[in-house]
Design an enzyme around this catalytic site. Structure first.
Site, PDB file in Angstrom:
ATOM      1  N   GLU A 294       0.832  -1.203   0.000  1.00 11.68           N
ATOM      2  CA  GLU A 294       0.000   0.000   0.000  1.00 11.68           C
ATOM      3  C   GLU A 294       0.865   1.251   0.000  1.00 11.68           C
ATOM      4  O   GLU A 294       0.569   2.224  -0.692  1.00 11.68           O
ATOM      5  CB  GLU A 294      -0.951   0.001   1.199  1.00 11.68           C
ATOM      6  CG  GLU A 294      -1.951   1.152   1.147  1.00 11.68           C
ATOM      7  CD  GLU A 294      -2.979   1.117   2.258  1.00 11.68           C
ATOM      8  OE1 GLU A 294      -3.938   1.908   2.181  1.00 11.68           O
ATOM      9  OE2 GLU A 294      -2.831   0.312   3.210  1.00 11.68           O
TER      10      GLU A 294
ATOM     11  N   HIS B  21      -9.581  -4.977  12.517  1.00 13.11           N
ATOM     12  CA  HIS B  21     -10.035  -5.121  11.132  1.00 13.11           C
ATOM     13  C   HIS B  21     -11.397  -5.790  11.125  1.00 13.11           C
ATOM     14  O   HIS B  21     -11.517  -6.999  11.350  1.00 13.11           O
ATOM     15  CB  HIS B  21      -9.022  -5.953  10.352  1.00 13.11           C
ATOM     16  CG  HIS B  21      -9.248  -5.953   8.874  1.00 13.11           C
ATOM     17  ND1 HIS B  21     -10.346  -5.370   8.280  1.00 13.11           N
ATOM     18  CD2 HIS B  21      -8.512  -6.484   7.857  1.00 13.11           C
ATOM     19  CE1 HIS B  21     -10.276  -5.530   6.977  1.00 13.11           C
ATOM     20  NE2 HIS B  21      -9.176  -6.203   6.688  1.00 13.11           N
TER      21      HIS B  21
END
Length: 406
Positions: free
Chosen positions: A307, A333
């Site tokens: 990322e 998450h």
């Protein structure tokens, strides 16, 4: 004709809190919602669970009994958003739609009733087993709760599900297919089967200390921490919102959605680059105009590195000027629900001008050398925010929000 789309309501269920102001206050305070899961007989001992949730605030006991927890979370968050928006009584039900994403659906019911079948045979499977586990039931129950008679669907693109849902709802309003949409995602997967499954993939952190288990972009990161919750936004066509005098939180101006077509769990980075570029192009802005990125930032070795590379490719030298954070360091998450939670935190960041931190970032990875707002929040005027979601299967979904009126 392309219609402008604004956010007029938000609702949240999360480990950071089950109303938007509390969740954002805890985020900017760097509150760690991850804890030891004493009851889980699995190798993984930590997770981020919702603490202050009362399904009966908006539903009857009968409705709650007939819904898995993931659906209860979705209804609660959506009702909060709907009330916040002031839309009740101000929209024709056929002009209101729902897109509610989830990664796995009714995992609590699945785990409970699977155990019943193991112990007593298949006859122990109850009549509501299927309606409670199928992923579309969150969207269906939200539509029933809000009398939303327009388009209703469910996106199941793993960790990108909520972000894809918001983006798809944005497009429906933009192209004139709805006046308003309830959009977001939900997940309630904290059970031994889910923990054992993700652990078998070597995706979860085995760190037993909940205070250091999720550490995105840190050199010592070793996996994500499973969370749960839901985030719902009311997206509305601008003229419709203005005509009724609605409060506008922000404008949704760009959406990118791509696939890596590379690997079922490992990212390529290339797909994320294209998705970010798509979202920026639709928003008609340059990368240099972005002030804040709520990164996917899972705390896995591959995700955080790829990322970061993708952000550098899209932003060039401006990558070092944008403020970035992974709020998963605090709320874990939530899989299909996480994009909804993070979209709300991104919009609140535009409204309040305070960047949430990435906590537990004490040993920065040399490969991850951008400004991740390490450990402490900071004030910054935010006109444009980007929210990134990257899911198993190679799904990439990106949203771009702009301060309304700028």
């Amino acid at each position: 004709m392309n219609h402008r789309v604004v956010i007029t309501g938000m609702g949240i269920v999360s480990p950071l809190g089950s109303n938007v102001d509390d969740a954002y206050a805890n985020a900017i305070a760097g509150f760690n919602a991850i804890e030891v899961l004493e009851e889980m007989e699995t190798a993984v001992k930590v997770g981020a669970r919702v603490r202050d949730f009362d399904a009966l605030k908006y539903q009857t006991k009968m409705e709650v009994r007939r819904q898995d927890l993931f659906s209860q979370y979705a209804v609660y968050a959506s009702k909060e958003a709907f009330i916040d928006s002031g839309l009740e009584g101000n929209i024709d039900p056929v002009d209101l739609g729902v897109i509610m994403g989830t990664g796995m659906g009714g995992m609590q019911t699945f785990a409970r009733d699977l155990n019943r079948a193991f112990e007593g045979g298949y006859a122990k499977i109850p009549p509501m087993f299927i309606p409670m586990i199928i992923p579309n039931m969150a969207a269906g129950n939200v539509a029933i709760a809000l009398n939303a008679k327009g388009h209703c669907s469910c996106v199941t693109t793993a960790c990108s599900a909520a972000t894809n849902s918001i983006g798809d709802a944005f497009r429906m309003i933009k192209y004139g297919d709805a006046k308003a949409m309830v959009a977001g995602g939900t997940e309630a997967g904290l059970n031994p089967y889910t923990l054992a499954g993700f652990n078998a993939l070597t995706a979860l952190s085995k760190t037993e200390d909940p205070n250091t288990a999720s550490r995105p972009f840190d050199e010592t990161r070793n996996g994500f921490v499973l969370g749960e919750g839901a985030g719902a936004l009311i997206l509305e066509e601008l003229d419709h919102a203005l005509a009724r005098g609605a409060h506008i939180y922000a404008e949704l101006v760009g959406y990118g959605s791509t696939c890596d077509a590379h690997h079922i769990t490992a990212p390529s980075g290339e797909g994320a680059v294209r998705a970010m570029n798509q979202a920026l192009k639709e928003a008609k802005i340059n990368a240099a105009d972005v002030d804040y990125i709520n990164a996917h930032g899972t705390s896995t070795p591959l995700n955080d590195q790829f990322e970061t590379r993708a952000i550098k490719e899209v932003f060039g030298e401006d990558a070092y000027k944008v403020s970035i954070s992974s709020t998963k360091s605090m709320h874990g998450h939530a899989l299909g629900g996480t994009g909804g939670i993070e979209a709300i935190l991104s919009v609140k960041t535009i409204n309040e001008g305070i960047i949430p931190p990435t906590i537990n970032l004490t040993n920065p990875d040399p490969e991850c050398d951008l400004d991740y707002t390490a450990n402490v929040s900071k004030e910054r005027d935010v006109s444009i925010a980007m929210s990134n979601s990257l899911g198993f299967g190679g799904h990439n979904a990106i949203l771009v929000f702009r301060k309304y009126g700028e």
